[in-house]
Design an enzyme around this catalytic site. Structure first.
Site, PDB file in Angstrom:
ATOM      1  N   VAL B  96      41.294  35.330  44.971  1.00  0.00           N
ATOM      2  CA  VAL B  96      39.603  34.762  45.630  1.00  0.00           C
ATOM      3  C   VAL B  96      38.900  35.645  45.067  1.00  0.00           C
ATOM      4  O   VAL B  96      37.753  35.523  45.077  1.00  0.00           O
ATOM      5  CB  VAL B  96      39.917  35.243  47.047  1.00  0.00           C
ATOM      6  CG1 VAL B  96      40.852  34.206  47.810  1.00  0.00           C
ATOM      7  CG2 VAL B  96      40.318  36.605  47.529  1.00  0.00           C
ATOM      8  N   LYS B  97      39.137  36.848  44.535  1.00  0.00           N
ATOM      9  CA  LYS B  97      38.187  37.694  43.777  1.00  0.00           C
ATOM     10  C   LYS B  97      36.969  38.019  44.550  1.00  0.00           C
ATOM     11  O   LYS B  97      35.679  37.792  44.097  1.00  0.00           O
ATOM     12  CB  LYS B  97      37.688  37.092  42.349  1.00  0.00           C
ATOM     13  CG  LYS B  97      38.760  37.079  41.237  1.00  0.00           C
ATOM     14  CD  LYS B  97      38.191  36.748  39.913  1.00  0.00           C
ATOM     15  CE  LYS B  97      39.439  36.559  38.720  1.00  0.00           C
ATOM     16  NZ  LYS B  97      40.291  35.633  39.229  1.00  0.00           N
TER      17      LYS B  97
END
Lengths: 271, 271
Positions: B96-97
């Protein structure tokens, strides 16, 4: 959305002032409004925000994290919130801070910026950790759909890179914060700079222009107030969207009280 | 999840090899599998991945962007995918960063890392653009719930900061990429380094330890193959999770064919 985001933003700010209302339904605020910390409570919160601000505020900025924490049901509320503001003249700036490369960035562009995007907002925030050029698919999609992009540059977080250190994007910082006479070169309106260009931007060749500051004074979180906008951003004041979330949302859940608080803050900002 | 993520990861890699199967349902792949580019097609794709890899692969890495592009219905599929792998021994690393500050980072921690998180995975990826310390709420939540975190450091994206330039996190880069004898100091297993510590990490004081490399060779996207893992990451090979997505997923949609392709690649990696 036939006009570009930058044009719509300039028009609405000229008409209603620059206030950006942060929609941050964190757990403490849900409790303060007498709502449950669940998707139903989140939905009631979102509906009250639409009732209060749609057609009145210039810009609203929902914070995606507070919807994501309720899972897919929370994202469904975010879709409903964005739909509630669409076409009312109030612009939505969805704070998602996404950033990735290649086809993954295409995926984020499809989600938030392309025509028909399920979570399409008037503009979104993006994070350039993997390089400013990696955001190109999103910038392209935004330009095509008439949406805007705010790319993180220098932030007020004390741990973020200092103004004397190189920017991770390769763009030299211009001073914006903490100086009475900022030397920041006003950036072109968001969405405008890529007009007529087909491929990746070259931020290194155009220091000061590759990023729109998108700077915001948080009237609540950092203790900054309306007067700080003038002293800290004097030279670029017209490009700043001061955001207030908690100081405003504390007046809820009554939509009329929320709207009145926003109007009072707008009057201070435009004084 | 009574054990820490680092322990679970070490055990599953020792048992099944280091392969990390990327689950990247991008539009071209959906079409290749004869599926529609909609939430129903995405759901069929996810179900096939669970049938193919649950209980067989060491680690799977779903890419959130390809679920987000289908809006809340896509996030519901992601929830179903994560639930499908839970308890099967195959670890989920959700890409998801995310990265933000303060209560917003709390929101992301609630979404992905806290006990009972609606999108809880065994581990997630985070982006430190706003400073490594800003990720503290997520690291704390992960440690409490026995989950892991992979923080972006040096990536293979050519536009990312060079190894000679300062890290945005304030941590001095160690060479990992493009050298036959990497000098990277092996980081402690994810989730372990915070044991016994209560508050913010101090990355500056511990260069080389503040970030787990989390480095991955993408067998498809960048043209790197199994042999590159040994030559590029020789000294830290045991800490590398080589990820393959498209080269594997091209064998779908038949779960048995997908599983066989993963087994063949695992054999190459462990040879």
């Amino acid at each position: 959305m036939s006009t570009r985001f930058g044009q719509r933003l300039a028009a609405v700010v000229a008409d209603r002032g620059p206030l950006c209302v942060g929609i941050d339904p964190h757990p403490a605020l849900l409790a303060q409004w007498g709502l449950g910390d669940d998707a139903a409570g989140l939905g009631a919160f979102a509906d009250a925000c639409v009732a209060a601000f749609a057609g009145h505020a210039a810009v609203v900025k929902p914070q995606s994290a507070f919807f994501e924490r309720h899972g897919s049901a929370g994202i469904a509320v975010l879709e409903r919130l964005l739909a509630g503001f669409a076409g009312t003249g109030t612009l939505t700036l969805l704070d998602v801070k996404r950033g990735d490369v290649g086809s993954t960035m295409d995926g984020y562009a499809d989600a938030y910026l392309a025509a028909g995007a399920p979570l399409g907002a008037d503009a979104v925030t993006l994070s350039p950790y993997l390089g400013f050029g990696s955001l190109a698919p999103a910038l392209d999609a935004a330009a095509k759909a008439g949406r805007g992009v705010f790319v993180l540059a220098r932030t007020s977080n004390p741990e973020a890179p200092g103004s004397s250190s190189p920017s991770p994007t390769g763009v030299r910082w211009r001073r914006v914060w903490s100086t009475p006479r900022p030397t920041a070169t006003p950036a072109r309106p968001a969405g405008r700079r890529r007009r007529g260009r087909r491929r990746h931007p070259r931020p290194r060749a155009r220091p000061g222009r590759a990023e729109r500051p998108g700077a915001r004074a948080r009237a609540g979180g950092t203790g900054a107030g309306p007067a700080d906008v003038a002293t800290r951003f004097g030279g670029v004041k017209g490009l700043v969207l001061p955001a207030a979330a908690r100081s405003l949302l504390a007046h809820g859940p009554d939509p009329a009280a929320l709207r009145a608080a926003a109007a009072a803050l707008t009057a201070e900002l435009t004084a």
